[in-house]
Design an enzyme around this catalytic site. Structure first.
Site, mmCIF file in Angstrom:
data_model
loop_
_atom_site.group_PDB
_atom_site.id
_atom_site.type_symbol
_atom_site.label_atom_id
_atom_site.label_comp_id
_atom_site.label_asym_id
_atom_site.label_seq_id
_atom_site.Cartn_x
_atom_site.Cartn_y
_atom_site.Cartn_z
ATOM 1 N N SER A 1 0.792 -1.231 0.000
ATOM 2 C CA SER A 1 0.000 0.000 0.000
ATOM 3 C C SER A 1 0.827 1.284 0.000
ATOM 4 C CB SER A 1 -0.969 -0.003 1.178
ATOM 5 O OG SER A 1 -0.295 -0.275 2.384
ATOM 6 N N HIS B 1 -5.628 -3.805 -2.370
ATOM 7 C CA HIS B 1 -5.347 -2.860 -3.459
ATOM 8 C C HIS B 1 -5.259 -3.532 -4.820
ATOM 9 C CE1 HIS B 1 -4.651 0.585 -0.800
ATOM 10 N NE2 HIS B 1 -4.139 -0.302 0.035
ATOM 11 N N LYS C 1 -12.062 0.059 -1.182
ATOM 12 C CA LYS C 1 -11.152 0.721 -2.124
ATOM 13 C C LYS C 1 -11.782 0.733 -3.523
ATOM 14 C CE LYS C 1 -7.562 -0.385 1.117
ATOM 15 N NZ LYS C 1 -7.668 0.833 1.915
HETATM 16 C C1 LIG Z 1 -3.400 -3.696 2.399
HETATM 17 C C2 LIG Z 1 -4.601 -3.323 3.222
HETATM 18 N N1 LIG Z 1 -5.240 -4.310 3.897
HETATM 19 C C3 LIG Z 1 -6.318 -4.046 4.650
HETATM 20 C C4 LIG Z 1 -6.812 -2.764 4.770
HETATM 21 C C5 LIG Z 1 -8.007 -2.519 5.626
HETATM 22 O O1 LIG Z 1 -9.126 -2.444 4.831
HETATM 23 P P1 LIG Z 1 -10.445 -1.685 5.321
HETATM 24 O O2 LIG Z 1 -10.305 -0.250 4.960
HETATM 25 O O3 LIG Z 1 -11.526 -2.357 4.552
HETATM 26 O O4 LIG Z 1 -10.558 -1.899 6.781
HETATM 27 C C6 LIG Z 1 -6.196 -1.727 4.079
HETATM 28 C C7 LIG Z 1 -6.734 -0.345 4.194
HETATM 29 O O5 LIG Z 1 -6.064 0.597 4.442
HETATM 30 C C8 LIG Z 1 -5.055 -2.012 3.285
HETATM 31 O O6 LIG Z 1 -4.423 -1.035 2.633
#
Ligand SMILES: Cc1ncc(COP(=O)(O)O)c(C=O)c1O
Length: 400
Positions: A189, A217, A248
């Site tokens: 990310s 992502h 997202k």
């Molecule tokens: C790689 C990754 N996993 C999990 C999440 C968490 O997802 P959520 O926003 O649905 O809680 C995020 C969000 O920032 C993320 O970037």
């Protein structure tokens, strides 16, 4: 408790204020900007009209009329709340439909949805391993994976980012564990690079380990019609746990795991964040269904996202910025120093471009950056305006 000078004082509040002061001195406090309009390429933020280049709204669905209509229709028919956790009285036919639609989109037998991606990672990792097990995790994995791992009693090892030699080393001599879980982000990310999932799966299989990918992502971004990293690498059915989020590319909120019926039934019975927390409000379930239907019917959205990604990334590189190893719509502009990253973001904001500075502890101290994310909803003109602003501020700050 005393109330001198109008400030409530307790030992806890004093300690927290002290910590906040320390963070402030190091310039590590979040300075949160506020949207006064929908999440869209053009938004009003802190009173200013800007081009947004830092949302995760990859396919521009967050403010899509069909999602809004679906949310309104679901609220009219089912009300504002679900009334319970999924396993008691909080499973509506809408939740069931969403899980069916998701499994169809991803070509899996089944799926299970959670309140968020964060809740998915915490709950799922926690229920898969215990003190008899080992977790091997990429050093740049998302915080929700790290937190999930910390909540288990499993032994933990970290391998160098995407370093398959190091992963192999960590997999040696693991026979004494009941289960070894290799866990990775699909798309990282902060850097926008892609995990070498084929190699990870291969190594894991060789050592009898289990694989878990967080494709937050990648879903809606990678693969044919946005079917995610497993489709991108032709690994359907080969990754043990394939996790994603609706927050997202799908423009809503909610996490999920797709896979076999048995895996999903197990998770339904074991994941504490599923069992112990209220289910999605009808509006969310309805909007997520609409998002999946749009993605399936409109492959042009994913194509446009990638056209924009290539154009913008090349533009930043041509200007002379260091965009690291990004391979996806997440493109960092790495400047090194935290102060410079903040200055770059602040000056861009003054020119009407909303991007986020990313500094330690989210990235290494010397890798501070501004993170950009294009969406399929940006026009070429938006991207050209943003590139011109980047060039202007980059020159002003002697970054290029
Ligand atoms: C790689 C990754 N996993 C999990 C999440 C968490 O997802 P959520 O926003 O649905 O809680 C995020 C969000 O920032 C993320 O970037």
């Amino acid at each position: 408790m005393s109330q001198e000078s109008g400030l409530q004082r307790t030992p806890l509040l004093d300690a927290l204020r002290e910590e906040l002061r320390g963070l402030d001195e190091q310039d590590l406090l979040w300075r949160v900007r506020t949207l006064q309009s929908p999440s869209a390429p053009h938004a009003k933020v802190d009173g200013k009209n800007v081009i947004v280049l830092c949302s995760n709204n990859y396919l521009g669905l967050a403010n899509h009329p069909k999602l809004k209509q679906a949310a309104i229709a679901a609220t009219r028919k089912y009300g504002a709340g679900s009334g319970s956790v999924r396993v008691i009285a909080g499973t509506m036919d809408l939740h069931v439909k969403l899980e069916k639609e998701l499994a169809t989109h991803r070509g899996t037998e089944s799926s299970i949805t959670f309140q968020s991606g964060y809740a998915t990672n915490l709950g799922t990792i926690m229920c898969l391993v215990d003190e008899r097990d080992l977790i091997i995790s990429d050093e740049l994995n998302h915080g929700s994976i790290i937190d999930g791992c910390r909540l288990t009693k499993a032994e933990r090892r970290v391998y160098k980012h995407k370093d398959m030699g190091d992963l192999e080393k960590q997999l040696q001599g693991t026979e004494r564990f009941r289960r070894v879980l290799v866990i990775t982000d699909g798309v990282f990310s902060m850097d926008g690079d892609i995990a070498p999932l084929k190699d990870i799966v291969h190594l894991a299989q060789e050592h009898g380990a289990v694989t878990y990918v967080d494709d937050a992502h990648g879903d809606g971004v990678l693969g044919e019609n946005g079917r995610g990293i497993t489709n991108h690498f032709h690994l359907e059915g080969k990754v043990d746990v394939d996790m994603g989020t609706f927050s997202k590319a799908f423009g809503c909120v909610g996490g999920y795991v797709v896979g076999s019926k048995d895996l999903c039934t197990y998770l339904q019975n074991k994941v504490r964040s599923y069992l112990l927390s209220g289910s999605h409000p009808p509006a969310i379930a309805g909007a997520c269904i609409a998002a999946l239907q749009i993605v399936q019917k409109q492959p042009s959205l994913v194509k446009k996202l990638w056209d924009n990604t290539r154009y913008f990334k090349k533009g930043l590189k041509d200007i002379g910025f260091d965009t690291g190893n990004s391979e996806t719509p997440i493109t960092p502009v790495i400047v090194g120093d935290a102060g410079k990253a903040r200055e770059l973001a602040d000056n861009l904001f003054k020119l009407g471009i909303f991007v986020l500075p990313i500094v330690f502890p989210m990235v290494a101290r010397d890798k501070a950056r501004v993170r950009t994310i294009v969406t399929s909803a940006h026009t070429r003109k938006d991207l050209d305006v943003a590139l011109a602003a980047f060039e202007k501020v980059g020159k002003q700050l002697a970054l290029i």
